[in-house]
Design an enzyme around this catalytic site. Structure first.
Site, PDB file in Angstrom:
ATOM      1  N   PRO A   1      43.655  34.997  40.006  1.00 30.52           N
ATOM      2  CA  PRO A   1      42.187  34.795  39.931  1.00 30.52           C
ATOM      3  C   PRO A   1      41.846  33.556  39.062  1.00 30.52           C
ATOM      4  O   PRO A   1      42.280  33.484  37.766  1.00 30.52           O
ATOM      5  CB  PRO A   1      41.380  35.998  39.363  1.00 30.52           C
ATOM      6  CG  PRO A   1      42.661  37.241  39.365  1.00 30.52           C
ATOM      7  CD  PRO A   1      43.960  36.513  39.119  1.00 30.52           C
ATOM      8  N   GLU A   2      41.249  32.657  39.666  1.00 32.03           N
ATOM      9  CA  GLU A   2      40.668  31.387  38.817  1.00 32.03           C
ATOM     10  C   GLU A   2      39.155  31.540  38.329  1.00 32.03           C
ATOM     11  O   GLU A   2      38.769  32.619  38.748  1.00 32.03           O
ATOM     12  CB  GLU A   2      40.843  30.183  39.527  1.00 32.03           C
ATOM     13  CG  GLU A   2      42.379  29.900  40.007  1.00 32.03           C
ATOM     14  CD  GLU A   2      43.313  29.160  38.803  1.00 32.03           C
ATOM     15  OE1 GLU A   2      42.532  28.849  37.703  1.00 32.03           O
ATOM     16  OE2 GLU A   2      44.406  29.079  39.058  1.00 32.03           O
TER      17      GLU A   2
END
Ligand SMILES: [Zn+2]
Length: 272
Positions: free
Chosen positions: A2-3
Site C-alpha cells: 500500500p502506497e
C-alpha cells in the site's frame, strides 16, 4: 505494497462508516504484527468514540476520546468495512467492532503492519516524529526540494524516496515523476536545477492526486471482504515496464537497481 494514495483512500473509505461511533470492543486474533499489539488493547479503547480519522505519511490515525490508534498497513495490510458479521478468515488479525454494527477488519498476510495506542500527541510518537513533510501540502515546493538537494551525495530518485525529507513518494511515484520531468534517476540530487525541481514537485503531486482520485472511484469496495482499491488502474509510463516500449519515444524502458530498489526509466527521454 500500500502506497500513500491507498492509505489515503482507506481513511476516506472507513470514515463515513465509523466517525462518531463508539467502539464496543476490539478483537485481536494475532498480536504478533511488526510491533506487538498491546495485550490490553480491548480494555484500553472499549467505550471510546472515534472522533476523527487522519493520515500521516502511510499511518492511519484513528483519534479516539482519550488517545489515538496508529495503524500501518505494512506490505500487505488492508482495512475493510464489514456491514454484517462474516467469519474471520486466515490473516484477519484485528476487528474493531462499532456500536452501529460496523466492523473495521484488518487483514495482513505478511504481518508487516502494526497497531499502536498512544495517549500522547500522536505526532510525537516515535514512529511519526522524524517523518518528513507531506507531499500534498504547500510545504512541499521547489524551494524546499532544492534546499534538501543541496550538497547531498545521493541520486535524485533515492532522495525523493527518503521519508525523512518528504513522505509517501514510493518507488512507483518516484519513477513515474522522474519520467514526466525528463530527469535521469541517477542524477546527483545536488545537480537539480530550479526548473527541474519545479517539475519534480509538480509531477509528484500530480501522480499522487491522480492515484487518490482513481482510488476514490473504488470506495464502495470497502464494503466487501475482498475489495481492493484499484490504484494501478492509472497508466504507468515506466514502472514495471522493463523492455517495453516507451510511450513517448518507443525506445526500450531500462531497469536498474538503486538502493536495493528497482528503478525504471527511458534512457532516451531521461538522458541526464
Ligand atoms: Zn522515451
Amino acid at each position: 505494497m500500500p502506497e500513500l494514495p491507498e492509505v489515503e483512500t482507506t481513511c476516506r473509505g472507513i470514515e463515513p462508516h465509523s466517525l462518531n461511533q463508539q467502539i464496543n470492543s476490539i478483537t485481536v486474533r494475532n498480536f504478533s504484527l511488526r510491533w506487538p499489539v498491546p495485550k490490553n488493547i480491548n480494555a484500553l479503547i472499549s467505550g471510546q468514540t472515534i472522533e476523527n480519522i487522519s493520515r500521516r505519511a502511510k499511518y492511519i490515525l484513528i483519534h479516539l476520546t482519550n488517545g489515538t490508534l496508529i495503524m500501518h498497513l505494512g506490505m500487505s495490510g488492508r482495512l475493510h468495512v464489514l456491514k454484517k458479521h462474516e467469519e474471520a478468515a486466515k490473516h484477519d488479525h484485528i476487528d474493531i467492532n462499532l456500536a452501529n454494527n460496523i466492523c473495521l477488519r484488518y487483514n495482513d498476510a505478511r504481518r508487516f503492519g502494526s497497531l499502536h495506542w498512544t495517549t500522547d500527541a500522536p505526532h510525537e510518537h516515535f514512529l511519526l516524529r522524524n517523518l518528513g513533510i507531506e507531499p500534498l501540502t504547500d510545504d512541499y515546493n521547489h524551494e524546499f526540494l532544492l534546499e534538501n538537494c543541496k550538497g547531498r551525495k545521493t541520486n535524485i530518485k533515492q532522495l525523493l524516496m527518503n521519508n525523512n525529507i518528504v513522505v509517501g513518494i514510493g518507488n512507483i511515484y518516484a519513477s513515474e515523476t522522474l519520467f514526466l520531468a525528463k530527469i535521469n534517476p541517477q542524477r546527483m540530487a545536488s545537480s537539480i536545477t530550479i526548473t527541474e525541481a519545479k517539475n519534480i514537485v509538480k509531477y509528484s503531486k500530480d501522480r499522487l492526486v491522480a492515484a487518490i482520485e482513481s482510488g476514490g472511484t473504488t470506495l464502495k469496495d470497502f464494503l466487501s471482504a475482498d475489495g481492493k482499491p484499484g490504484y494501478f488502474q492509472n497508466k504507468l509510463n515506466v514502472y514495471g515496464r522493463a523492455n517495453d516500449n516507451c510511450n513517448s519515444c518507443g525506445d526500450l524502458i531500462i531497469k536498474i537497481v538503486q538502493g536495493q530498489r528497482a528503478t525504471f526509466f527511458c534512457g532516451t527521454c531521461q538522458p541526464e
